[in-house]
Design a protein around this motif. Structure first.
Motif, mmCIF file in Angstrom:
data_model
loop_
_atom_site.group_PDB
_atom_site.id
_atom_site.type_symbol
_atom_site.label_atom_id
_atom_site.label_comp_id
_atom_site.label_asym_id
_atom_site.label_seq_id
_atom_site.Cartn_x
_atom_site.Cartn_y
_atom_site.Cartn_z
ATOM 1 N N LYS A 158 6.729 73.002 21.376
ATOM 2 C CA LYS A 158 6.292 74.197 22.106
ATOM 3 C C LYS A 158 6.190 73.769 23.569
ATOM 4 O O LYS A 158 5.108 73.583 24.128
ATOM 5 C CB LYS A 158 4.957 74.711 21.559
ATOM 6 C CG LYS A 158 4.626 76.110 22.027
ATOM 7 C CD LYS A 158 3.472 76.696 21.225
ATOM 8 C CE LYS A 158 2.860 77.904 21.905
ATOM 9 N NZ LYS A 158 3.755 79.039 22.088
ATOM 10 N N TYR A 163 10.358 78.238 27.627
ATOM 11 C CA TYR A 163 9.963 79.625 27.906
ATOM 12 C C TYR A 163 10.726 80.230 29.078
ATOM 13 O O TYR A 163 10.599 81.414 29.355
ATOM 14 C CB TYR A 163 8.439 79.712 28.087
ATOM 15 C CG TYR A 163 7.788 79.601 26.716
ATOM 16 C CD1 TYR A 163 7.514 80.729 25.968
ATOM 17 C CD2 TYR A 163 7.551 78.358 26.144
ATOM 18 C CE1 TYR A 163 6.990 80.633 24.689
ATOM 19 C CE2 TYR A 163 7.030 78.246 24.864
ATOM 20 C CZ TYR A 163 6.758 79.385 24.142
ATOM 21 O OH TYR A 163 6.260 79.291 22.867
ATOM 22 N N GLU A 192 14.584 84.855 16.973
ATOM 23 C CA GLU A 192 13.165 85.241 17.036
ATOM 24 C C GLU A 192 12.917 86.120 18.258
ATOM 25 O O GLU A 192 13.817 86.353 19.063
ATOM 26 C CB GLU A 192 12.308 83.977 17.118
ATOM 27 C CG GLU A 192 12.652 83.124 18.328
ATOM 28 C CD GLU A 192 11.641 82.028 18.651
ATOM 29 O OE1 GLU A 192 10.611 81.927 17.976
ATOM 30 O OE2 GLU A 192 11.900 81.295 19.613
ATOM 31 N N ILE A 218 3.095 79.111 13.033
ATOM 32 C CA ILE A 218 1.950 79.006 12.127
ATOM 33 C C ILE A 218 1.687 80.373 11.491
ATOM 34 O O ILE A 218 1.398 80.465 10.301
ATOM 35 C CB ILE A 218 0.738 78.452 12.911
ATOM 36 C CG1 ILE A 218 1.018 76.992 13.281
ATOM 37 C CG2 ILE A 218 -0.560 78.609 12.116
ATOM 38 C CD1 ILE A 218 0.123 76.408 14.348
ATOM 39 N N THR A 219 1.832 81.427 12.272
ATOM 40 C CA THR A 219 1.669 82.778 11.722
ATOM 41 C C THR A 219 2.799 83.089 10.742
ATOM 42 O O THR A 219 2.568 83.689 9.690
ATOM 43 C CB THR A 219 1.672 83.819 12.853
ATOM 44 O OG1 THR A 219 0.929 83.308 13.949
ATOM 45 C CG2 THR A 219 1.068 85.139 12.398
ATOM 46 N N THR A 255 0.814 84.142 16.842
ATOM 47 C CA THR A 255 -0.625 84.095 17.098
ATOM 48 C C THR A 255 -1.068 85.242 17.996
ATOM 49 O O THR A 255 -2.033 85.941 17.690
ATOM 50 C CB THR A 255 -1.002 82.750 17.742
ATOM 51 O OG1 THR A 255 -0.694 81.726 16.801
ATOM 52 C CG2 THR A 255 -2.468 82.699 18.098
#
Ligand code: PMP
Length: 300
Positions: A158, A163, A192, A218-219, A255
């Protein structure tokens, strides 16, 4: 709505082990992290005083840094404690939490072996953007930028630098009146959203792209766990853009986004439906359970 700048707020930020007044959490303009994107971060949410899946986020933060070749000078236990401490110090129970680690300003060149590694953790109230209108769904434009090959960028991290294409894609989508963008990968497969994973419902089954060049959120894993608990079939597979229009339901999971129904992707429209609603409501309940109950009900 007037924007409250992020450098001019009340509150406290955990900065290299010390709780500092929000406005004093500064760094030098010649920081390596700023010039060369040598930074990794997390996005977490606290609900009713508990940070949801905290250890998974902390582990990913440490792993993200390792992928970029640096070691965060705190243990997972220390980082977990610091995250909890900063939420409490700001008097919050329901909040977004942003840990970020980056290379400092000791060396400013492509090589940065001598830089100090910093860690800061901030938190602020950030309710779900859609509130009671969540089932209405968001509209996504198709991004022109592609998620890169894992040999082109450290896609499992991450990492702040990744980004760049997210912001470009999101800005382009917003300029066309969409809420967000759906990104394809370098092969042309569905990947995504710019800050959340994507799910497609086909004939009662939940399909989602294989996360081999973007974050296995994680979600995402939590939602898959919830779905399987409901005996729903979950399929991870290659999804091509031609298949988007056939989906019965589409939703994003992340998240910040939590479970967000999608009502449009490019020219295709969808009706947010019962599977999305079940998962959205279940996720909403899960996040407010005790950490032990969360691990029992939705292991990832
Ligand atoms: N993809 C991207 C690009 C993201 O920024 C995020 C948010 N961290 C996700 C997916 C979802 O990850 P998570 O569910 O762990 O928040």
């Amino acid at each position: 709505m007037a924007l409250v700048p992020f450098d001019d707020r009340d509150g406290l930020i955990w900065y290299d082990g010390v709780m500092v007044p929000w406005r004093d959490a500064q760094l030098h303009v010649l920081s390596h992290g700023l010039h060369y994107a040598s930074g990794v971060f997390e996005g977490e949410r606290a609900y009713s005083g508990n940070i949801f899946k905290l250890r998974a986020h902390t582990d990913r933060l440490i792993a993200s840094a390792a992928i970029l070749g640096f070691t965060i000078p705190y243990t997972a236990d220390e980082i977990d404690a610091a995250c909890r401490q900063v939420v409490e110090a700001n008097g919050l129970t329901d909040a977004y939490i942003r840990p970020i680690a980056w290379r400092g300003s000791e060396q400013l060149s492509v090589s940065a072996q001598q830089t100090k590694i910093h860690l800061a953790i901030a938190t602020w109230a950030w309710p779900n953007l859609f509130g009671d209108n969540r089932m209405k769904g968001v509209r996504l434009g198709m991004a022109n930028w592609k998620r890169p090959h894992p040999e082109t960028a450290p896609t499992a991290s991450k990492a702040a630098g990744l980004y760049m294409i997210g912001t470009l894609s999101k800005h382009a989508a917003e300029a066309e009146g969409f809420d967000d963008a759906l990104m394809l990968d370098w092969r042309g497969q569905v990947a995504e959203g710019t800050g959340a994973n994507a799910f497609f419902v086909y004939g009662g089954e939940i399909h989602t792209p294989v996360p081999d060049c973007f974050l296995n959120g994680i979600t995402r894993r939590t939602v898959m766990s919830i779905a399987r608990r409901h005996q729903m079939k979950v399929v991870e597979r290659v999804i091509m853009p031609e298949e988007i229009g056939r989906a019965d339901e589409v939703f994003l999971a992340g998240t910040a986004a939590e479970v967000t129904p999608v009502r449009q992707i490019g020219v295709h429209t969808f009706n947010p439906g019962p599977i999305t609603e079940t998962l959205l409501r279940d996720y909403e309940q899960l996040v407010r359970m005790s950490p032990a109950a969360v691990e029992e009900r939705a292991p990832i």
